[in-house]
Design a protein around this motif. Structure first.
Motif, PDB file in Angstrom:
ATOM      1  N   LEU A   1       0.984  -1.202  -0.016  1.00  0.00           N
ATOM      2  CA  LEU A   1      -0.070  -0.289   0.109  1.00  0.00           C
ATOM      3  C   LEU A   1       0.938   1.398   0.103  1.00  0.00           C
ATOM      4  CD1 LEU A   1      -1.856  -2.149   0.918  1.00  0.00           C
ATOM      5  CD2 LEU A   1      -3.296  -0.501   2.322  1.00  0.00           C
ATOM      6  N   ILE A   2       0.340   2.043  -0.897  1.00  0.00           N
ATOM      7  CA  ILE A   2       1.474   3.433  -1.110  1.00  0.00           C
ATOM      8  C   ILE A   2       0.692   4.708  -0.693  1.00  0.00           C
ATOM      9  CG2 ILE A   2       2.263   4.789  -2.971  1.00  0.00           C
ATOM     10  CD1 ILE A   2       2.439   2.326  -4.652  1.00  0.00           C
ATOM     11  N   ASP A   3      -0.509   5.006  -0.766  1.00  0.00           N
ATOM     12  CA  ASP A   3      -1.127   6.159  -0.465  1.00  0.00           C
ATOM     13  C   ASP A   3      -2.605   6.108  -0.472  1.00  0.00           C
ATOM     14  OD1 ASP A   3      -1.132   8.852   0.146  1.00  0.00           O
ATOM     15  OD2 ASP A   3      -0.454   9.584  -1.474  1.00  0.00           O
ATOM     16  N   PHE A   4      -3.222   7.145  -0.013  1.00  0.00           N
ATOM     17  CA  PHE A   4      -4.762   7.101  -0.210  1.00  0.00           C
ATOM     18  C   PHE A   4      -5.148   8.663  -0.057  1.00  0.00           C
ATOM     19  CE2 PHE A   4      -4.011   7.112   4.329  1.00  0.00           C
ATOM     20  CZ  PHE A   4      -5.123   7.825   4.911  1.00  0.00           C
ATOM     21  N   VAL A   5      -6.214   8.892  -0.368  1.00  0.00           N
ATOM     22  CA  VAL A   5      -7.181  10.096  -0.472  1.00  0.00           C
ATOM     23  C   VAL A   5      -8.721   9.816  -0.013  1.00  0.00           C
ATOM     24  CG1 VAL A   5      -8.064  11.939  -1.316  1.00  0.00           C
ATOM     25  CG2 VAL A   5      -5.590  11.523  -2.059  1.00  0.00           C
ATOM     26  N   HIS A   6      -8.902  10.209   1.121  1.00  0.00           N
ATOM     27  CA  HIS A   6     -10.264   9.822   1.594  1.00  0.00           C
ATOM     28  C   HIS A   6     -11.143  11.148   2.310  1.00  0.00           C
ATOM     29  CE1 HIS A   6      -9.600   5.445   2.942  1.00  0.00           C
ATOM     30  NE2 HIS A   6      -9.451   5.707   1.550  1.00  0.00           N
ATOM     31  N   GLU A   7     -12.381  11.373   1.839  1.00  0.00           N
ATOM     32  CA  GLU A   7     -13.046  12.694   2.524  1.00  0.00           C
ATOM     33  C   GLU A   7     -14.370  12.209   2.611  1.00  0.00           C
ATOM     34  OE1 GLU A   7     -14.297  16.642   0.083  1.00  0.00           O
ATOM     35  OE2 GLU A   7     -12.899  15.790  -0.848  1.00  0.00           O
ATOM     36  N   ILE A   8     -15.100  12.828   3.476  1.00  0.00           N
ATOM     37  CA  ILE A   8     -16.633  12.747   3.554  1.00  0.00           C
ATOM     38  C   ILE A   8     -17.159  14.188   3.596  1.00  0.00           C
ATOM     39  CG2 ILE A   8     -16.194  10.970   5.358  1.00  0.00           C
ATOM     40  CD1 ILE A   8     -16.729  12.698   7.581  1.00  0.00           C
ATOM     41  N   ASP A   9     -18.264  14.233   3.031  1.00  0.00           N
ATOM     42  CA  ASP A   9     -19.395  15.388   2.858  1.00  0.00           C
ATOM     43  C   ASP A   9     -20.591  15.166   3.405  1.00  0.00           C
ATOM     44  OD1 ASP A   9     -20.577  17.701   2.288  1.00  0.00           O
ATOM     45  OD2 ASP A   9     -19.991  17.668   0.336  1.00  0.00           O
ATOM     46  N   GLY A  10     -20.651  15.387   4.547  1.00  0.00           N
ATOM     47  CA  GLY A  10     -22.127  15.159   5.386  1.00  0.00           C
ATOM     48  C   GLY A  10     -23.624  15.796   4.760  1.00  0.00           C
ATOM     49  N   SER A  11     -22.963  16.884   3.964  1.00  0.00           N
ATOM     50  CA  SER A  11     -23.979  17.621   3.445  1.00  0.00           C
ATOM     51  C   SER A  11     -24.879  16.722   2.565  1.00  0.00           C
ATOM     52  CB  SER A  11     -23.788  19.096   2.829  1.00  0.00           C
ATOM     53  OG  SER A  11     -22.866  18.670   1.702  1.00  0.00           O
ATOM     54  N   GLY A  12     -24.195  15.722   2.108  1.00  0.00           N
ATOM     55  CA  GLY A  12     -24.988  14.909   0.759  1.00  0.00           C
ATOM     56  C   GLY A  12     -25.734  13.729   1.778  1.00  0.00           C
ATOM     57  N   GLY A  13     -25.853  13.628   2.904  1.00  0.00           N
ATOM     58  CA  GLY A  13     -26.831  12.859   3.701  1.00  0.00           C
ATOM     59  C   GLY A  13     -28.006  12.554   3.119  1.00  0.00           C
ATOM     60  N   PRO A  14     -28.945  13.931   2.896  1.00  0.00           N
ATOM     61  CA  PRO A  14     -30.042  13.586   2.434  1.00  0.00           C
ATOM     62  C   PRO A  14     -30.501  13.038   1.189  1.00  0.00           C
ATOM     63  CG  PRO A  14     -29.772  15.799   3.313  1.00  0.00           C
ATOM     64  CD  PRO A  14     -28.326  15.052   3.371  1.00  0.00           C
ATOM     65  N   ALA A  15     -29.487  12.870   0.417  1.00  0.00           N
ATOM     66  CA  ALA A  15     -29.554  12.382  -1.006  1.00  0.00           C
ATOM     67  C   ALA A  15     -29.521  10.801  -1.023  1.00  0.00           C
ATOM     68  CB  ALA A  15     -28.392  12.852  -1.845  1.00  0.00           C
ATOM     69  N   LEU A  16     -28.790  10.403  -0.008  1.00  0.00           N
ATOM     70  CA  LEU A  16     -28.637   8.612   0.131  1.00  0.00           C
ATOM     71  C   LEU A  16     -28.720   8.380   1.545  1.00  0.00           C
ATOM     72  CD1 LEU A  16     -28.065   6.007  -1.397  1.00  0.00           C
ATOM     73  CD2 LEU A  16     -25.713   6.658  -1.714  1.00  0.00           C
ATOM     74  N   ASN A  17     -29.626   7.672   1.746  1.00  0.00           N
ATOM     75  CA  ASN A  17     -29.730   7.355   3.338  1.00  0.00           C
ATOM     76  C   ASN A  17     -30.726   6.161   3.426  1.00  0.00           C
ATOM     77  OD1 ASN A  17     -32.441   8.418   3.765  1.00  0.00           O
ATOM     78  ND2 ASN A  17     -31.273  10.579   3.396  1.00  0.00           N
ATOM     79  N   LEU A  18     -30.546   5.653   4.782  1.00  0.00           N
ATOM     80  CA  LEU A  18     -31.745   4.909   5.131  1.00  0.00           C
ATOM     81  C   LEU A  18     -32.208   5.480   6.531  1.00  0.00           C
ATOM     82  CD1 LEU A  18     -31.985   1.002   4.931  1.00  0.00           C
ATOM     83  CD2 LEU A  18     -32.656   2.239   7.190  1.00  0.00           C
ATOM     84  N   ALA A  19     -33.278   6.039   6.646  1.00  0.00           N
ATOM     85  CA  ALA A  19     -33.715   6.964   7.675  1.00  0.00           C
ATOM     86  C   ALA A  19     -34.181   6.323   8.994  1.00  0.00           C
ATOM     87  CB  ALA A  19     -34.524   8.225   7.381  1.00  0.00           C
ATOM     88  N   GLY A  20     -34.683   5.187   8.604  1.00  0.00           N
ATOM     89  CA  GLY A  20     -35.298   4.496  10.129  1.00  0.00           C
ATOM     90  C   GLY A  20     -34.865   3.661  10.758  1.00  0.00           C
ATOM     91  N   GLY A  21     -34.887   3.286  12.045  1.00  0.00           N
ATOM     92  CA  GLY A  21     -34.294   2.311  12.751  1.00  0.00           C
ATOM     93  C   GLY A  21     -32.926   2.918  13.664  1.00  0.00           C
ATOM     94  N   GLY A  22     -32.879   3.987  13.484  1.00  0.00           N
ATOM     95  CA  GLY A  22     -31.703   4.768  14.316  1.00  0.00           C
ATOM     96  C   GLY A  22     -32.295   5.692  15.615  1.00  0.00           C
ATOM     97  N   SER A  23     -31.707   6.232  16.097  1.00  0.00           N
ATOM     98  CA  SER A  23     -32.114   7.215  17.314  1.00  0.00           C
ATOM     99  C   SER A  23     -32.949   8.270  17.059  1.00  0.00           C
ATOM    100  CB  SER A  23     -30.750   7.555  18.207  1.00  0.00           C
ATOM    101  OG  SER A  23     -29.878   8.357  17.550  1.00  0.00           O
ATOM    102  N   LEU A  24     -32.721   8.865  15.717  1.00  0.00           N
ATOM    103  CA  LEU A  24     -33.539   9.911  15.506  1.00  0.00           C
ATOM    104  C   LEU A  24     -35.087   9.468  15.006  1.00  0.00           C
ATOM    105  CD1 LEU A  24     -33.770  12.877  14.676  1.00  0.00           C
ATOM    106  CD2 LEU A  24     -32.857  12.325  12.555  1.00  0.00           C
TER     107      LEU A  24
END
Length: 342
Positions: free
Chosen positions: A190-213
């Protein structure tokens, strides 16, 4: 800077690490486009033209993600020729755990008999495997462990609404596992990696039921909150843009071009996303691994399954420079550069 000497994100005293074995598994039951034509308003031509998918594997009722993950792990161990008791940690990338807790890693540990191992799950959508891969790599790089099992597995059929033709055509079930170990002298791994998260995209792809909310209730079930929700266009635009950005970044900072790669192994979500990313990298199409027609989108399982396809087709050989890339719910995106040492 050459990829063989890269020290990005690696301290001067860290061990180089490699993937030393691979194992994959898909359940035997197959759901074809023709089968879907009988379930929802769609047809084979429409699905194939827009996604590249012809069929997908479906887990039997009474089984869970841990069953697929455990079988992939067993095959990985068999390929390496070692017992499960040699495994010191297990990391599972999944968004379809058998249950809220215990973790899928705990269930896999018990099923394969990895006595004494510890582990945890990584929830990063379709980027789950590449995120888990780096977590496992760092455990070995640091010297904390010598053998870490990394698994990507999802049973998407359990969270798909088969009345929703926009999502049910896309997803399948499957798992893949790799073993991470210290590299031998002269190996790169393994040499290198680039990772990123963008929580603003949550509404576009999710499974909303079953969690604490939104805890499970008659109302959440009735409103379909336990199925995948996806805004296809938003997800598509993010995946095309960010997979290309992440792959370009990791290649540029290691002095690598698309033509230098032995193969490109992308997340198998949509054939158009794969080809758009490969085109930006200037990749020879023959070096781009695509098996979406046989498996559909297995989320965290796609990249290790595609590794298996690449090996079977003779497109992934020892010494090859390999690029992995994925984008998923969160939003998440990840790319990793490595040299194949198996």
């Amino acid at each position: 800077m050459t990829p063989d000497s890269s020290q990005v994100f690696r301290g001067p005293h860290c061990t180089r690490v490699k993937i030393s074995a691979l194992g994959t598994y898909v359940p035997p039951k197959i759901l074809t486009n023709a089968d879907l034509e009988k379930m929802v308003e769609t047809n084979d031509q429409w699905i194939t033209e827009r996604t590249g998918i012809k069929e997908r594997h479906i887990l039997d009722k009474g089984q869970g993600t841990s069953d697929m993950a455990a079988e992939a792990a067993r095959r990985c161990l068999a390929a390496r020729g070692i017992p499960a008791t040699d495994v010191e940690a297990i990391i599972v990338g999944t968004v379809t755990p058998d249950m809220m807790f215990p973790s899928t890693a705990c269930l896999v540990q018990d099923k394969i008999g990895a006595k004494g191992a510890w582990g945890f799950d990584v929830s990063a959508g379709c980027s789950g495997f590449v995120f888990a891969l780096q977590a496992g790599a760092k455990l070995v790089e640091s010297g904390a462990h010598k053998k870490v099992m990394v698994i990507g597995a999802d049973a998407n059929s359990t969270i798909v609404n088969y009345k929703d033709r926009t999502t049910c055509i896309l997803f399948g079930d499957g798992a893949g596992a790799v073993l991470i170990e210290p590299a031998e002298e002269g190996e790169v791994g393994l040499i290198d990696f680039v990772h990123e998260i963008d929580g603003s995209g949550g509404p576009a792809l999710n499974l909303a039921g079953g969690g604490s909310l939104h805890p499970a209730s008659a109302e959440t079930v009735a409103s379909g909150m336990h199925f995948i929700h996806q805004d296809g266009q938003t997800v598509y635009k993010f995946a095309v843009r960010k997979m290309a950005d992440a792959t370009t970044r990791v290649l540029e900072r290691n002095g690598v071009e698309g033509k230098d790669l032995g193969c490109f192994i992308p997340h198998q979500a949509n054939k158009r996303i794969i080809t758009a990313t490969a085109d930006r990298l200037g990749m020879d199409p023959s070096r781009v691994i695509i098996n979406i027609e046989k498996y559909g989108n297995t989320s965290a399982g796609t990249i290790p399954l595609a590794m298996g396809t690449a090996v079977e087709e003779g497109k992934l050989k020892k010494g090859d420079l390999v690029l992995l890339a994925a984008a998923g719910a969160g939003f998440t995106v990840g790319a990793a550069l490595l040299r194949w040492e198996i």
